[in-house]
Design an enzyme around this catalytic site. Sequence first.
Site, short mmCIF file in Angstrom:
data_model
loop_
_atom_site.label_atom_id
_atom_site.label_comp_id
_atom_site.label_asym_id
_atom_site.label_seq_id
_atom_site.Cartn_x
_atom_site.Cartn_y
_atom_site.Cartn_z
N ALA A 151 0.86 -1.17 0.00
CA ALA A 151 0.00 0.00 0.00
C ALA A 151 0.90 1.23 0.00
O ALA A 151 2.08 1.14 0.38
CB ALA A 151 -0.88 -0.02 1.24
N GLY A 202 0.67 -4.98 0.96
CA GLY A 202 -0.56 -5.05 0.15
C GLY A 202 -0.32 -5.71 -1.20
O GLY A 202 -1.24 -6.28 -1.79
N GLU A 248 -0.57 -9.26 -0.53
CA GLU A 248 -2.00 -9.53 -0.25
C GLU A 248 -2.83 -9.51 -1.53
O GLU A 248 -3.75 -10.31 -1.70
CB GLU A 248 -2.52 -8.50 0.76
CG GLU A 248 -1.92 -8.74 2.14
CD GLU A 248 -2.21 -7.62 3.12
OE1 GLU A 248 -2.02 -6.44 2.76
OE2 GLU A 248 -2.61 -7.91 4.27
N GLU A 280 4.96 -5.13 7.01
CA GLU A 280 4.26 -4.05 7.71
C GLU A 280 4.77 -3.84 9.13
O GLU A 280 4.79 -2.73 9.64
CB GLU A 280 2.74 -4.34 7.77
CG GLU A 280 2.02 -4.22 6.45
CD GLU A 280 1.95 -5.52 5.67
OE1 GLU A 280 2.79 -6.43 5.88
OE2 GLU A 280 1.04 -5.64 4.82
C1 HXC Z 1 5.04 4.36 -1.30
C2 HXC Z 1 6.93 3.39 -2.18
C3 HXC Z 1 6.57 2.14 -1.62
C4 HXC Z 1 5.36 2.07 -0.87
C5 HXC Z 1 8.44 1.91 -2.66
N1 HXC Z 1 8.07 3.20 -2.82
N2 HXC Z 1 7.54 1.25 -1.93
N3 HXC Z 1 6.16 4.48 -2.02
N4 HXC Z 1 4.64 3.21 -0.74
N5 HXC Z 1 4.91 0.94 -0.33
C6 HXC Z 1 8.80 4.25 -3.56
C7 HXC Z 1 10.03 4.71 -2.79
O1 HXC Z 1 9.68 5.69 -1.82
C8 HXC Z 1 10.84 5.29 -3.91
O2 HXC Z 1 10.33 6.56 -4.25
C9 HXC Z 1 10.54 4.37 -5.08
O3 HXC Z 1 9.31 3.72 -4.76
C10 HXC Z 1 11.59 3.30 -5.28
O4 HXC Z 1 11.80 2.65 -4.05
P1 HXC Z 1 13.23 2.47 -3.36
O5 HXC Z 1 12.99 2.25 -1.91
O6 HXC Z 1 14.13 3.59 -3.74
O7 HXC Z 1 13.74 1.13 -4.07
P2 HXC Z 1 14.70 0.01 -3.46
O8 HXC Z 1 15.87 0.63 -2.74
O9 HXC Z 1 14.98 -0.92 -4.61
O10 HXC Z 1 13.84 -0.75 -2.35
C11 HXC Z 1 12.71 -1.48 -2.76
C12 HXC Z 1 11.89 -1.87 -1.51
C13 HXC Z 1 11.57 -0.60 -0.68
C14 HXC Z 1 12.67 -2.88 -0.67
C15 HXC Z 1 10.60 -2.56 -2.03
O11 HXC Z 1 11.04 0.38 -1.56
C16 HXC Z 1 10.57 -0.85 0.40
O12 HXC Z 1 10.91 -1.37 1.46
N6 HXC Z 1 9.33 -0.41 0.19
C17 HXC Z 1 8.28 -0.50 1.19
C18 HXC Z 1 7.77 -1.91 1.32
C19 HXC Z 1 6.70 -2.00 2.39
O13 HXC Z 1 6.98 -1.72 3.57
N7 HXC Z 1 5.50 -2.38 2.00
C20 HXC Z 1 4.38 -2.48 2.95
C21 HXC Z 1 3.60 -1.20 2.94
S1 HXC Z 1 2.32 -1.18 4.11
P3 HXC Z 1 11.29 7.87 -4.30
O14 HXC Z 1 10.33 8.99 -4.60
O15 HXC Z 1 11.98 7.96 -3.00
O16 HXC Z 1 12.22 7.55 -5.44
C22 HXC Z 1 1.12 -2.10 3.41
C23 HXC Z 1 -0.15 -2.27 4.22
C24 HXC Z 1 -1.23 -2.91 3.45
O17 HXC Z 1 1.22 -2.57 2.33
C25 HXC Z 1 -2.50 -2.68 4.15
C26 HXC Z 1 -3.70 -2.97 3.28
C27 HXC Z 1 -3.96 -2.02 2.18
#
Ligand code: HXC
Length: 257
Positions: free
Chosen positions: A65, A108, A111, A131
């Site tokens: 998400a 997400g 999911e 998360e």
């Molecule tokens: C918003 C995101 C994002 C996310 C990545 N980006 N994941 N933006 N929400 N979930 C954005 C980054 O901010 C970045 O933007 C760009 O995408 C590229 O990501 P990087 O981090 O620079 O890439 P990398 O170093 O290759 O790392 C990849 C990654 C990391 C390991 C996937 O991005 C990451 O940990 N993302 C978050 C994963 C996460 O925690 N997901 C769960 C979310 S909570 P900029 O502008 O900085 O270039 C969830 C709850 C669901 O899903 C609930 C139900 C709906």
Amino acid sequence: MDFILVKPHFHPHVALIQLNRPKELNALNLQLMAQLRDALRQLDAEEVVRTIIITGNDRAFAAGADIKEMAGKSAVDMLITDQFATWDQIRKTKKPVIAAVSGFALGGGCELAMTCDMIVASETAVFGQPEIKLGIMPGAGGTQRLTRAIGKAKAMEMVLTGKTLSAHDAERFGLVNRVVPVDLYLDEAVRLASEIASMSPVAVRLAKESVNRAHETSLDEGLHFERKNFYLCFASEDQKEGMQAFVEKRPANFKGK
Ligand code: HXC
């Protein structure tokens, strides 16, 4: 803004939806999810479409998400937004939906893949529920579907530590149907979707409903549900065609009637 690309005729009887926020690793913001729900509803109603594939790109199916969209929200904001109503509608798609996953399928994103009926993964796919590292927990089915797919011990570890699964481990643990090289995952998803599309759409729909019931009822009720759907197959022209074709030693031509 188009956060998804929809190709209803990607392949005969197979529609493709591509998540399209590549710079954000297909982070699932509210607009993307609403567009996805609308596209699925439309494709579900189109007679020519028999199976649907949801994919991302080679680097990311979806990295979760949209954290930036959620960061400042209160519990009441989340409650009023009621984003899970959208997820519930996606889950109710009647036609088979296959996730073609490459790269990140996190939070997400994992999911969403699990909400689909089957998962075809590339060797680079990474599945996880990270998360917990954000001070939250899965909210779109992660604690339930992952546990049902891979069992309590492994799901618990993933959900409590954020540890990810490689594509091959995901296959070994039963989360994904198969793993293929990155240049082939979409072809493989299309092959699987086409194979299902060649079956009776009536029987496919009833069979999908019945398999899903297995997770939602007692065995006795599930068997009862299966039996009713089995009888219903005999109300279709496709049942006559399928059995006649067998007798005549020719391929069946199913029409969804
Ligand atoms: C918003 C995101 C994002 C996310 C990545 N980006 N994941 N933006 N929400 N979930 C954005 C980054 O901010 C970045 O933007 C760009 O995408 C590229 O990501 P990087 O981090 O620079 O890439 P990398 O170093 O290759 O790392 C990849 C990654 C990391 C390991 C996937 O991005 C990451 O940990 N993302 C978050 C994963 C996460 O925690 N997901 C769960 C979310 S909570 P900029 O502008 O900085 O270039 C969830 C709850 C669901 O899903 C609930 C139900 C709906």
